[in-house]
Design a protein around this motif. Structure first.
Motif, mmCIF file in Angstrom:
data_model
loop_
_atom_site.group_PDB
_atom_site.id
_atom_site.type_symbol
_atom_site.label_atom_id
_atom_site.label_comp_id
_atom_site.label_asym_id
_atom_site.label_seq_id
_atom_site.Cartn_x
_atom_site.Cartn_y
_atom_site.Cartn_z
ATOM 1 N N LYS A 251 0.887 -1.169 0.000
ATOM 2 C CA LYS A 251 0.000 0.000 0.000
ATOM 3 C C LYS A 251 0.925 1.219 0.000
ATOM 4 O O LYS A 251 1.777 1.349 0.887
ATOM 5 C CB LYS A 251 -0.878 0.023 1.264
ATOM 6 C CG LYS A 251 -1.782 -1.186 1.417
ATOM 7 C CD LYS A 251 -3.173 -0.879 0.900
ATOM 8 C CE LYS A 251 -4.175 -1.928 1.322
ATOM 9 N NZ LYS A 251 -3.805 -3.307 0.923
ATOM 10 N N PHE B 25 1.668 5.423 -0.361
ATOM 11 C CA PHE B 25 1.126 6.770 -0.136
ATOM 12 C C PHE B 25 2.203 7.811 -0.403
ATOM 13 O O PHE B 25 3.339 7.651 0.024
ATOM 14 C CB PHE B 25 0.629 6.918 1.310
ATOM 15 C CG PHE B 25 -0.461 5.935 1.662
ATOM 16 C CD1 PHE B 25 -1.795 6.251 1.471
ATOM 17 C CD2 PHE B 25 -0.138 4.670 2.146
ATOM 18 C CE1 PHE B 25 -2.793 5.335 1.765
ATOM 19 C CE2 PHE B 25 -1.129 3.751 2.443
ATOM 20 C CZ PHE B 25 -2.452 4.078 2.255
ATOM 21 N N ASN C 31 -3.263 8.378 -1.766
ATOM 22 C CA ASN C 31 -3.162 6.922 -1.864
ATOM 23 C C ASN C 31 -2.880 6.556 -3.329
ATOM 24 O O ASN C 31 -3.754 6.630 -4.170
ATOM 25 C CB ASN C 31 -4.496 6.306 -1.391
ATOM 26 C CG ASN C 31 -4.448 4.809 -1.290
ATOM 27 O OD1 ASN C 31 -3.491 4.162 -1.735
ATOM 28 N ND2 ASN C 31 -5.489 4.235 -0.687
ATOM 29 N N THR D 257 -1.744 3.607 -4.362
ATOM 30 C CA THR D 257 -1.676 2.140 -4.483
ATOM 31 C C THR D 257 -2.140 1.629 -5.848
ATOM 32 O O THR D 257 -1.463 0.820 -6.480
ATOM 33 C CB THR D 257 -2.522 1.497 -3.366
ATOM 34 O OG1 THR D 257 -2.077 2.005 -2.119
ATOM 35 C CG2 THR D 257 -2.402 -0.010 -3.383
ATOM 36 N N ASP D 258 -3.284 2.096 -6.305
ATOM 37 C CA ASP D 258 -3.853 1.575 -7.553
ATOM 38 C C ASP D 258 -3.075 2.025 -8.790
ATOM 39 O O ASP D 258 -3.164 1.403 -9.845
ATOM 40 C CB ASP D 258 -5.319 2.012 -7.682
ATOM 41 C CG ASP D 258 -6.218 1.253 -6.717
ATOM 42 O OD1 ASP D 258 -5.823 0.150 -6.294
ATOM 43 O OD2 ASP D 258 -7.293 1.769 -6.365
HETATM 44 C C1 LIG Z 1 -5.580 2.779 -0.550
HETATM 45 O O1 LIG Z 1 -6.024 2.189 -1.748
HETATM 46 C C2 LIG Z 1 -6.079 0.787 -1.722
HETATM 47 C C3 LIG Z 1 -6.445 0.303 -3.115
HETATM 48 O O2 LIG Z 1 -7.569 0.956 -3.616
HETATM 49 C C4 LIG Z 1 -7.096 0.340 -0.694
HETATM 50 O O3 LIG Z 1 -7.142 -1.060 -0.639
HETATM 51 C C5 LIG Z 1 -6.670 0.892 0.654
HETATM 52 O O4 LIG Z 1 -7.644 0.578 1.617
HETATM 53 C C6 LIG Z 1 -6.505 2.404 0.581
HETATM 54 N N1 LIG Z 1 -5.974 2.853 1.862
HETATM 55 C C7 LIG Z 1 -6.454 3.901 2.504
HETATM 56 C C8 LIG Z 1 -5.849 4.214 3.824
HETATM 57 O O5 LIG Z 1 -7.337 4.597 2.028
#
Ligand SMILES: *[C@@H]1O[C@H](CO)[C@@H](O)[C@H](O)[C@H]1NC(C)=O
Ligand SMILES: *[C@@H]1O[C@H](CO)[C@@H](O)[C@H](O)[C@H]1NC(C)=O
Ligand SMILES: *[C@@H]1O[C@H](CO)[C@@H](O)[C@H](O)[C@H]1NC(C)=O
Ligand SMILES: *[C@@H]1O[C@H](CO)[C@@H](O)[C@H](O)[C@H]1NC(C)=O
Length: 299
Positions: A34, A36, A83, A85-86
């Motif tokens: 994950k 950030f 975020n 991550t994606d």
């Molecule tokens: C960040 O994005 C990922 C993928 O969409 C998600 O699984 C995760 O919960 C998000 N984390 C936060 C803290 O929003």
């Protein structure tokens, strides 16, 4: 050299844009895949800055004219974290940048120093709970998402050299590892593995459980039964003695005998005795040793 009056004119032409500093201290926090992007806030008196983030992967850099892709979720946001991550969808080097908007003013892009590759994410060992369900050794693992697999090691305590391994690819709520030997201790530890980056976390702390029916259970049972035996052994001679006392006075003609006494000798002998043979009758009542009584009683 720019003359001071010209500098003022230049600033006037550029407008207030040039005065808004670019976000600084841009960095990545990446744990368990994950990711950030964070930065220090741009503070302008009484006004809220809004931030926008863009990224550039290997593909954009090499095949798409070094273009940047805006992250929709992080467009004109007030938070100083995005975020990403994606958007970090491949194990390649990414560039990231962020700029601030305050009212009509806009900052330059502040760019992350160097590149970010998700291979550098920090992996933590999984949270797990080891359960002894009768003779079944079970483990419950934290669901960390589809990218995660778990390597679970388990062994009978004292037999670390005969460690067994199980790879758990899909986390159902509880995973069965082994059938345990009664009364033995079994230990479990696990690490996470992410195939996309071919990396593993360190191992979790070892947790041990004991299969039921073990030495301790046997000990408890033994203690309880010996305590029970002691009580019986102490009360039975007294009861027997008491019973014999009663028989001394009410022996005949049809004595209702306690079961324990009926077993050893036919009651007929007792019934036959006459009242004048009280002494004899008394002798016929055999006082059994308590162990024998207990044995008969148990049968
Ligand atoms: C960040 O994005 C990922 C993928 O969409 C998600 O699984 C995760 O919960 C998000 N984390 C936060 C803290 O929003
Ligand atoms: C950047 O971080 C350093 C230390 O963390 C801090 O001293 C500094 O004020 C930060 N810069 C900005 C613009 O917030
Ligand atoms: C690549 O970018 C340059 C300048 O940014 C531009 O002039 C050029 O048309 C772009 N090429 C393509 C194929 O988009
Ligand atoms: C993963 O890494 C190990 C060494 O840590 C290596 O032996 C193995 O070939 C790698 N696997 C893949 C699929 O890259």
């Amino acid at each position: 050299y720019i003359h001071i009056p010209y500098l003022f004119i230049l600033l006037g032409i550029l407008g207030e844009d040039a005065l808004l500093p670019a976000p600084q201290n841009i960095s990545i926090l990446s744990t368990n895949m994950k990711h950030f992007l964070t930065w220090s806030p741009v503070t302008i008196w009484g006004e809220t800055a809004r931030y926008s983030v863009e990224f550039q992967g290997e593909y954009e850099r090499e095949y798409a004219n070094e273009s940047w892709i805006p992250i929709c979720e992080c467009s004109l946001i007030t938070a100083t974290v995005c975020n990403i991550t994606d958007d970090i969808s491949a194990t390649v080097a990414y560039k990231l940048r962020v700029r601030a908007d305050v009212g009509a003013r806009r900052s330059e892009w502040g760019t992350l120093k160097g590149f970010f590759n998700r291979i550098t994410t920090s992996l933590t060992p999984p949270l797990m709970k080891v359960i002894a369900d009768g003779y079944h050794l079970l483990v419950e693992l934290e669901d960390m998402g589809p990218a995660f697999q778990f390597c679970v090691l388990y062994w009978k305590k004292g037999q670390e050299s005969r460690m067994q391994q199980k790879v758990v690819k899909e986390v159902s709520s509880v995973v069965h590892l082994d059938t345990m030997e009664a009364g033995s201790d079994y230990c479990v530890k696990a690490q996470t593995y992410v195939e996309a980056i071919n990396r593993s976390s360190s191992f979790s702390q070892t947790q041990c459980v004991r299969a039921e029916g073990g030495t301790s259970m046997w000990l408890v049972t033994a203690l309880i039964s010996s305590a029970g035996f002691a009580v019986v052994a102490l009360t039975l001679p007294f009861l027997t003695w008491k019973t014999s006392q009663i028989f001394q006075y009410s022996c005949c003609p049809v004595a209702v005998l306690p079961d324990t006494l009926k077993v050893s000798e036919p009651p007929t002998q007792l019934i036959l005795c006459g009242s004048e043979e009280a002494e004899q009758c008394d002798l016929m009542v055999r006082v059994m040793p308590s162990e024998e009584v207990l044995r008969l009683w148990i049968q």
